[in-house]
Design a protein around this motif. Structure first.
Motif, PDB file in Angstrom:
ATOM      1  N   ILE A  32       0.587  -1.451  -0.156  1.00  0.00           N
ATOM      2  CA  ILE A  32      -0.278  -0.469  -0.432  1.00  0.00           C
ATOM      3  C   ILE A  32       0.521   1.264  -0.193  1.00  0.00           C
ATOM      4  CG2 ILE A  32      -1.899   0.957   1.628  1.00  0.00           C
ATOM      5  CD1 ILE A  32      -3.026  -1.535   2.241  1.00  0.00           C
ATOM      6  N   ASP A  33       2.052   1.320   0.580  1.00  0.00           N
ATOM      7  CA  ASP A  33       2.406   2.202   0.891  1.00  0.00           C
ATOM      8  C   ASP A  33       3.302   2.553  -0.682  1.00  0.00           C
ATOM      9  OD1 ASP A  33       4.095   4.478   2.979  1.00  0.00           O
ATOM     10  OD2 ASP A  33       6.401   3.302   2.262  1.00  0.00           O
ATOM     11  N   LEU A 446     -13.062   2.514  -3.770  1.00  0.00           N
ATOM     12  CA  LEU A 446     -11.804   1.687  -2.646  1.00  0.00           C
ATOM     13  C   LEU A 446     -12.231   0.969  -2.151  1.00  0.00           C
ATOM     14  CD1 LEU A 446     -12.484   5.189  -0.267  1.00  0.00           C
ATOM     15  CD2 LEU A 446     -10.061   4.588  -1.399  1.00  0.00           C
ATOM     16  N   GLY A 447     -13.085   0.270  -2.267  1.00  0.00           N
ATOM     17  CA  GLY A 447     -13.614  -0.875  -2.124  1.00  0.00           C
ATOM     18  C   GLY A 447     -13.169  -2.188  -3.193  1.00  0.00           C
ATOM     19  N   VAL A 448     -12.961  -1.777  -4.501  1.00  0.00           N
ATOM     20  CA  VAL A 448     -12.087  -2.152  -6.411  1.00  0.00           C
ATOM     21  C   VAL A 448     -10.960  -2.053  -5.897  1.00  0.00           C
ATOM     22  CG1 VAL A 448     -12.078  -2.121  -8.207  1.00  0.00           C
ATOM     23  CG2 VAL A 448     -14.591  -2.194  -7.632  1.00  0.00           C
ATOM     24  N   LEU A 449     -10.923  -0.735  -5.650  1.00  0.00           N
ATOM     25  CA  LEU A 449      -8.801  -0.844  -5.249  1.00  0.00           C
ATOM     26  C   LEU A 449      -7.949  -1.459  -4.595  1.00  0.00           C
ATOM     27  CD1 LEU A 449      -6.082   0.856  -5.806  1.00  0.00           C
ATOM     28  CD2 LEU A 449      -7.053   2.398  -4.172  1.00  0.00           C
ATOM     29  N   SER A 450      -9.145  -2.263  -3.147  1.00  0.00           N
ATOM     30  CA  SER A 450      -8.814  -2.816  -2.011  1.00  0.00           C
ATOM     31  C   SER A 450      -8.670  -4.738  -2.909  1.00  0.00           C
ATOM     32  CB  SER A 450      -9.577  -2.802  -0.925  1.00  0.00           C
ATOM     33  OG  SER A 450      -9.013  -1.311  -0.305  1.00  0.00           O
ATOM     34  N   TYR A 451     -10.183  -4.796  -3.522  1.00  0.00           N
ATOM     35  CA  TYR A 451      -9.873  -6.178  -4.167  1.00  0.00           C
ATOM     36  C   TYR A 451      -8.922  -6.100  -5.241  1.00  0.00           C
ATOM     37  CZ  TYR A 451     -11.932  -9.221  -6.931  1.00  0.00           C
ATOM     38  OH  TYR A 451     -11.605 -10.384  -7.960  1.00  0.00           O
ATOM     39  N   ASN A 452      -9.052  -5.180  -6.124  1.00  0.00           N
ATOM     40  CA  ASN A 452      -7.728  -5.808  -7.054  1.00  0.00           C
ATOM     41  C   ASN A 452      -5.900  -5.876  -5.715  1.00  0.00           C
ATOM     42  OD1 ASN A 452      -9.339  -5.836  -9.271  1.00  0.00           O
ATOM     43  ND2 ASN A 452      -9.354  -3.286  -9.699  1.00  0.00           N
ATOM     44  N   LEU A 453      -6.078  -5.204  -5.175  1.00  0.00           N
ATOM     45  CA  LEU A 453      -4.369  -4.831  -4.528  1.00  0.00           C
ATOM     46  C   LEU A 453      -4.004  -6.639  -3.889  1.00  0.00           C
ATOM     47  CD1 LEU A 453      -2.682  -3.127  -3.729  1.00  0.00           C
ATOM     48  CD2 LEU A 453      -3.195  -2.708  -2.021  1.00  0.00           C
ATOM     49  N   ILE A 457      -1.927  -9.076  -4.318  1.00  0.00           N
ATOM     50  CA  ILE A 457      -0.753  -9.467  -3.405  1.00  0.00           C
ATOM     51  C   ILE A 457      -0.805 -11.639  -3.447  1.00  0.00           C
ATOM     52  CG2 ILE A 457      -0.682 -10.026  -0.849  1.00  0.00           C
ATOM     53  CD1 ILE A 457      -0.435  -6.690  -0.713  1.00  0.00           C
ATOM     54  N   ASN A 458      -1.907 -11.864  -4.048  1.00  0.00           N
ATOM     55  CA  ASN A 458      -2.061 -13.154  -3.895  1.00  0.00           C
ATOM     56  C   ASN A 458      -1.364 -13.784  -5.115  1.00  0.00           C
ATOM     57  OD1 ASN A 458      -3.528 -12.941  -1.443  1.00  0.00           O
ATOM     58  ND2 ASN A 458      -5.688 -12.805  -2.475  1.00  0.00           N
ATOM     59  N   LEU A 460       1.158 -12.544  -7.075  1.00  0.00           N
ATOM     60  CA  LEU A 460       2.642 -12.017  -7.232  1.00  0.00           C
ATOM     61  C   LEU A 460       3.330 -12.157  -5.796  1.00  0.00           C
ATOM     62  CD1 LEU A 460       2.544  -8.878  -9.520  1.00  0.00           C
ATOM     63  CD2 LEU A 460       2.873 -10.910 -10.696  1.00  0.00           C
ATOM     64  N   GLY A 461       3.187 -11.574  -4.247  1.00  0.00           N
ATOM     65  CA  GLY A 461       3.452 -11.434  -3.459  1.00  0.00           C
ATOM     66  C   GLY A 461       4.039 -10.166  -3.396  1.00  0.00           C
ATOM     67  N   VAL A 462       4.081 -10.050  -1.989  1.00  0.00           N
ATOM     68  CA  VAL A 462       4.454  -8.969  -1.223  1.00  0.00           C
ATOM     69  C   VAL A 462       5.962  -8.405  -1.931  1.00  0.00           C
ATOM     70  CG1 VAL A 462       4.834  -7.156   0.526  1.00  0.00           C
ATOM     71  CG2 VAL A 462       3.549  -8.673   0.412  1.00  0.00           C
ATOM     72  N   LYS A 463       6.621  -8.865  -2.365  1.00  0.00           N
ATOM     73  CA  LYS A 463       8.137  -8.828  -2.753  1.00  0.00           C
ATOM     74  C   LYS A 463       7.788  -8.992  -4.459  1.00  0.00           C
ATOM     75  CE  LYS A 463      11.434 -10.604   1.107  1.00  0.00           C
ATOM     76  NZ  LYS A 463      11.899 -11.757   1.649  1.00  0.00           N
ATOM     77  N   GLY A 464       7.098  -9.564  -4.525  1.00  0.00           N
ATOM     78  CA  GLY A 464       7.266  -9.348  -6.240  1.00  0.00           C
ATOM     79  C   GLY A 464       6.736  -8.315  -6.608  1.00  0.00           C
ATOM     80  N   ILE A 465       5.661  -7.502  -5.889  1.00  0.00           N
ATOM     81  CA  ILE A 465       4.792  -6.667  -6.077  1.00  0.00           C
ATOM     82  C   ILE A 465       6.152  -5.259  -5.477  1.00  0.00           C
ATOM     83  CG2 ILE A 465       2.989  -4.634  -5.743  1.00  0.00           C
ATOM     84  CD1 ILE A 465       1.373  -6.764  -4.638  1.00  0.00           C
ATOM     85  N   LEU A 466       6.242  -5.228  -5.340  1.00  0.00           N
ATOM     86  CA  LEU A 466       7.184  -4.096  -4.010  1.00  0.00           C
ATOM     87  C   LEU A 466       9.204  -4.129  -5.281  1.00  0.00           C
ATOM     88  CD1 LEU A 466       7.840  -4.676  -0.524  1.00  0.00           C
ATOM     89  CD2 LEU A 466       6.528  -2.748  -1.850  1.00  0.00           C
ATOM     90  N   ALA A 467       9.045  -5.343  -5.665  1.00  0.00           N
ATOM     91  CA  ALA A 467      10.292  -5.332  -6.750  1.00  0.00           C
ATOM     92  C   ALA A 467       9.549  -4.388  -7.599  1.00  0.00           C
ATOM     93  CB  ALA A 467      11.157  -6.682  -6.958  1.00  0.00           C
ATOM     94  N   ARG A 468       8.796  -4.467  -8.788  1.00  0.00           N
ATOM     95  CA  ARG A 468       7.982  -3.976  -9.652  1.00  0.00           C
ATOM     96  C   ARG A 468       7.887  -2.375  -9.343  1.00  0.00           C
ATOM     97  NH1 ARG A 468       6.728  -9.430 -10.235  1.00  0.00           N
ATOM     98  NH2 ARG A 468       6.142 -10.147 -11.891  1.00  0.00           N
ATOM     99  N   LEU A 469       7.111  -1.979  -7.864  1.00  0.00           N
ATOM    100  CA  LEU A 469       7.392  -0.689  -7.871  1.00  0.00           C
ATOM    101  C   LEU A 469       8.480  -0.275  -8.427  1.00  0.00           C
ATOM    102  CD1 LEU A 469       3.991  -1.593  -5.451  1.00  0.00           C
ATOM    103  CD2 LEU A 469       4.130   0.248  -7.622  1.00  0.00           C
ATOM    104  N   ALA A 470       9.632  -0.350  -7.648  1.00  0.00           N
ATOM    105  CA  ALA A 470      11.263  -0.271  -7.060  1.00  0.00           C
ATOM    106  C   ALA A 470      11.306   0.493  -7.884  1.00  0.00           C
ATOM    107  CB  ALA A 470      11.939  -1.062  -6.484  1.00  0.00           C
TER     108      ALA A 470
END
Length: 470
Positions: A32-33, A446-453, A457-458, A460-470
């Motif tokens: 999220i951050d 906001l509900g749709v955004l939370s659902y998609n997020l 995460i399910n 790619l995983g947290v680390k996979g998304i963070l690597a793409r956002l970096a």
């Protein structure tokens, strides 16, 4: 005794020395951050993204957006509850950097930034497309009713108002008759002051209902919700009639991500196929191949327009059947259309020529007389004339119906319907807490955004998304 024991409250250090240590490295709150920090909130139109040089310093909209995404992921939509979480929840303390806005500030952000939040949803789908989570090969469209914050008791229709006025007139006439009889017979038991007071109340209530009915007639409306004018009375499956809104989702089959959503006041889905499909195409940058929807979206003109844009549209036709003779009479499919003659041939071999056009229903009508002399009349019609209709866009409807194979309908159901189940769980069991279409739309986004997020995460995983956002 060997019980587990907690840490003594007098211990000097209860929490990690650094706020960064409040959450582990693979916690979803870090996604999220990182995602919100990657956005240009000023370009998306968030209020107070640009600050003035004078006055009190506002909270950054990015911080409040992070708080709301976290809230809906954890099914916490109450702004007063969120205010408390900012003081006691370690994950929120980390996410908000120990900022603690009051509930009014939190509520105003959701109310004032609906359009901007929708752009964030769009931006997240673009990120998912770049990450290979969205293909556009098959997009399923469906709608579901979400209850408004207003009570169902506050919704009235013209017929209800007319019925209530009729009952009021009867009560008023009864009281007037009692007063007249009392004056003529000298009935001392009747308290004329109380009767007059009741009459005054009924007359005032009647005037209010008359004004309400006049407003509906002047505005050419059939219904009205007194406490939430934007909400509509509409059918909702097993729940019967509800006061609410019609939520539309376009969902990509690859990983069930909602590529586009819309909150509408329409009571049915008949006019929603083309606008939702076009918005989904824009989000996917034109990479949309197949559109699948149920029979409620069967609209010949819209299907024809989409097919002319080279989309494969799969929508079952929503046609009436010949229900005479316990359903055993010949159906339209038993008649053969002859394009060269613009006529239909019936099962008895007779021609039904073109007779007239219904522009309102967008139908060509064909008929022949003399059915009383036909040996198959008992299987066709009770009248002397049998009518057959043909839609202006009959060919488009037939192609869409042929494309709507049972296998595709099963895929449609498995793709789009679970999204509504999850969203209703996230959004207060399918009832908005915000009043009005604009605020409810912001809450739904906001509900749709939370659902998609959560879906991303399910996968790619947290680390996979963070690597793409970096």
């Amino acid at each position: 005794m060997r019980h587990l024991e907690g840490t003594p409250r007098s211990q000097t250090l209860l929490l990690p020395p650094s706020v960064e240590d409040y959450v582990p490295e693979d916690h979803p709150v870090r996604v999220i951050d990182a995602f919100v920090d990657s956005l240009n909130l000023s370009e998306m139109g968030f209020r107070k993204a640009q600050t003035a040089h004078t006055g009190l310093r506002p909270y950054h909209p990015g911080d409040l957006l992070k708080l709301y995404i976290y809230a809906y992921l954890n099914q916490t939509s109450s702004t007063r509850r969120l205010e408390k979480e900012c003081h006691r929840n370690l994950e929120v303390l980390w996410l908000m950097k120990q900022l603690a806005p009051d509930f009014k500030t939190i509520a105003d952000f959701r109310k004032d930034n609906g359009d901007a939040v929708k752009k964030v949803c769009r931006q997240f789908i673009i990120f998912c497309k770049q990450a290979g989570l969205v293909s556009g090969q098959l997009v399923a469209i469906d709608g579901s009713k979400f209850k408004a914050a207003a009570s169902k008791d506050q919704a009235v229709t013209r017929k209800q108002l007319e019925k209530q006025l009729g009952k009021l007139d009867q009560k008023i006439d009864r009281y007037l008759a009692q007063l007249a009889a009392s004056e003529q017979g000298g009935d001392s038991d009747l308290n004329s002051d109380k009767v007059s007071e009741a009459l005054a109340y009924l007359e005032a209530h009647k005037a209010e209902l008359q004004d309400e009915l006049k407003t509906l007639v002047d505005e050419d409306k059939t219904q009205h919700c007194r406490t939430e004018p934007d909400a509509r009375l509409m059918k909702s499956g097993r729940e019967g009639m509800v006061v609410g809104y019609n939520a539309q989702n376009a969902v990509d089959e690859e990983h069930q991500l909602i590529v586009h959503h819309e909150l509408t006041q329409a009571g049915n889905d008949n006019q929603q196929l083309k606008p939702i499909a076009q918005e989904a195409r824009d989000v996917l940058e034109g990479e949309l191949e197949t559109i699948v929807a149920d029979a409620g979206y069967s609209n010949g003109q819209q299907i024809s327009d989409l097919q002319s844009s080279e989309y494969d549209v799969a929508v079952p036709s929503n046609r009436a059947v010949n229900n005479q003779g316990a359903g055993g009479h010949f159906q339209k499919s038993d008649f053969t259309y002859l394009p060269e003659e613009d006529a239909y041939r019936c099962p008895a071999g007779e021609l039904l020529p073109h007779k007239t056009v219904s522009n309102k229903d967008r139908m060509h009508l064909y008929a022949r007389s003399g059915c009383n002399q036909c040996p198959l009349q008992s299987q066709c019609t009770k009248a002397d004339r049998r009518w057959v209709s043909r839609h202006f866009d009959e060919e488009a409807l037939d192609r869409a119906d042929d494309s709507a194979t049972p296998e595709r309908m099963i895929r449609r159901m498995a793709t789009v319907e679970p999204t509504f189940a999850t969203l209703k769980r996230l959004l207060n069991k399918g009832r908005f807490t915000c009043w009005g279409l604009g605020s409810a739309s912001s809450e739904y986004s906001l509900g749709v955004l939370s659902y998609n997020l959560m879906r991303a995460i399910n996968v790619l995983g947290v680390k996979g998304i963070l690597a793409r956002l970096a």
